[in-house]
Design an enzyme around this catalytic site. Structure first.
Site: not given
Length: 404
Positions: A232, A237-238, A284, A354
């Site tokens: 995801c 950022g990660k 998909d 978070c």
């Protein structure tokens, strides 16, 4: 403090977009700044900080100022007036503030500050939910911490620079920072400022990333040469932090369903000189199925209520609804079921949010481990970070190993 009418008018206009039109605070401010390009950094800073303060304390200020929806223009001036008086400032002698007395405002404020849901300015349902999940003592401390202004934290991009060298370069550009003990890549700004205009940012030497968020990528225990999937990835950022930890070696696949976010990730990766990142848009189920059982590490930075980052996004508590929690928990469990299949035997899966709610964190992991997809995993370690304990955003991470 002297208040300028054009700036107060700007605050009122931004509040109207947030409260009446449902626009997020950062976007509403961007619109206002584009409309008023003549404003200097001080003017913009005043408008932004005032807006965020009023949004943060929306419920408390409404109770104190006897403001009820549907909001009209006069109500936004009244919000501003309450902010001024509770901060022990003098109201301008303007028609919009006629009849408002400091004594009356303070008399209504004193009993309200003894009640947590008013004092910390949260909806009833959220206050009840937090207390049920965390217990009264921790929830009370956490709410107070989440109502404080968040520090600005940078993450040094170790592909290009060390934190110590970055600190010196920023000092030369007039930006003072401090190293953050316990967070090896982090620098904290001594004063808020626009770091995006610095040469150091343009050269890719750092990203803005809270210290708690900086703990997620190291939790995957990556090493150069691995195949790592950020399931995801969003704007990355990660992902960028993982690329630095992998030293640009190996394959780092960034997945997401939003093309615009992956486009932003590509721009950031180019600036950061992170060359081992490959973005893949999930159009998909086949995109995910092709990666089945192939990854040494998988990160699921799951969508969540975001209650751990309310300091940065105070308007989220007014946009959240109790029904959203149920929907997002279903999504989180689906992500665990689907993306866990990408981990090879002996590989690691990290689930992160978070949020500070157990229903999105420990309970999700427990439910996954009992599911058919989770029975081949074991929990290695889980960690909860709280603003009231650690001083940064609230985060949860769980590391699971595929054993079969």
């Amino acid at each position: 403090m002297r208040f300028h009418r054009n700036l107060v008018e700007g605050v009122a206009e931004v509040l109207e977009r947030i409260f009446n039109s449902g626009i997020y605070a950062d976007k509403a401010l961007e619109q206002q700044f584009r409309k008023n390009r003549q404003w200097g950094s001080r003017d913009r800073g005043f408008v932004a900080e005032t807006v965020y303060e009023i949004v943060r304390w929306k419920r408390l200020y409404a109770e104190v100022g006897e403001i009820t929806p549907p909001f009209k223009k006069k109500d936004y001036y009244r919000y501003f007036a309450v902010w001024v008086l509770l901060n022990d400032q003098v109201l301008p002698n303007w028609p919009e503030f006629k009849g408002l007395k400091k004594e009356a405002v303070l008399s209504r404020y004193k009993p309200l500050k003894k009640v947590r849901k008013y004092r910390e300015s949260v909806p009833d349902w959220l206050d009840s939910l937090g207390e049920a999940g965390l217990g009264s003592e921790l929830w009370t401390r956490e709410l107070a911490a989440l109502n404080e202004q968040a520090p600005v934290i940078l993450r040094a991009n170790r592909l290009l620079i060390s934190p110590e060298t970055l600190q010196e370069k920023l000092k030369e550009e007039g930006i003072g920072t401090d190293l953050v003990p316990g967070y090896p890549d982090a620098l904290q700004l001594q004063q808020r400022g626009n770091v995006f205009r610095t040469d150091s940012f343009k050269e890719g030497f750092f990203e803005v990333q809270d210290a708690a968020s900086q703990t997620v990528a190291p939790f995957l225990e990556v090493v150069p040469g691995m195949r790592v999937i950020d399931a995801c990835a969003g704007a990355g950022g990660k992902t960028l932090h993982l690329a630095a930890l992998m030293k640009n070696k190996g394959q780092l696949i960034a997945l997401d369903i939003y093309p615009q976010k992956l486009q932003e990730l590509k721009k950031r990766a180019k600036r950061a000189k992170a060359f081992n990142i490959e973005t893949r848009l999930i159009t998909d189920a086949k995109v995910v199925k092709r990666l089945k059982g192939s990854a040494d590490r998988v990160l699921i930075d799951a969508p969540c209520t975001g209650l751990g980052v309310l300091r940065r996004n105070p308007d989220a508590k007014w946009k959240l609804e109790s029904s959203f929690l149920e929907r997002v928990c279903e999504t989180q469990q689906e992500l665990l079921a689907n993306y866990s299949a990408l981990v090879k035997k002996g590989g690691l899966l990290v689930y992160a949010t978070c949020s500070i709610l157990p229903s999105e964190n420990t309970r999700q992991v427990e439910a996954f481990l009992k599911s058919p997809q989770g029975k081949c995993f074991r929990l290695v370690e889980e960690r909860s970070l709280y603003a009231s304990v650690d001083g940064f955003d609230g985060f949860y991470t769980a590391r699971l190993e595929r054993v079969d």
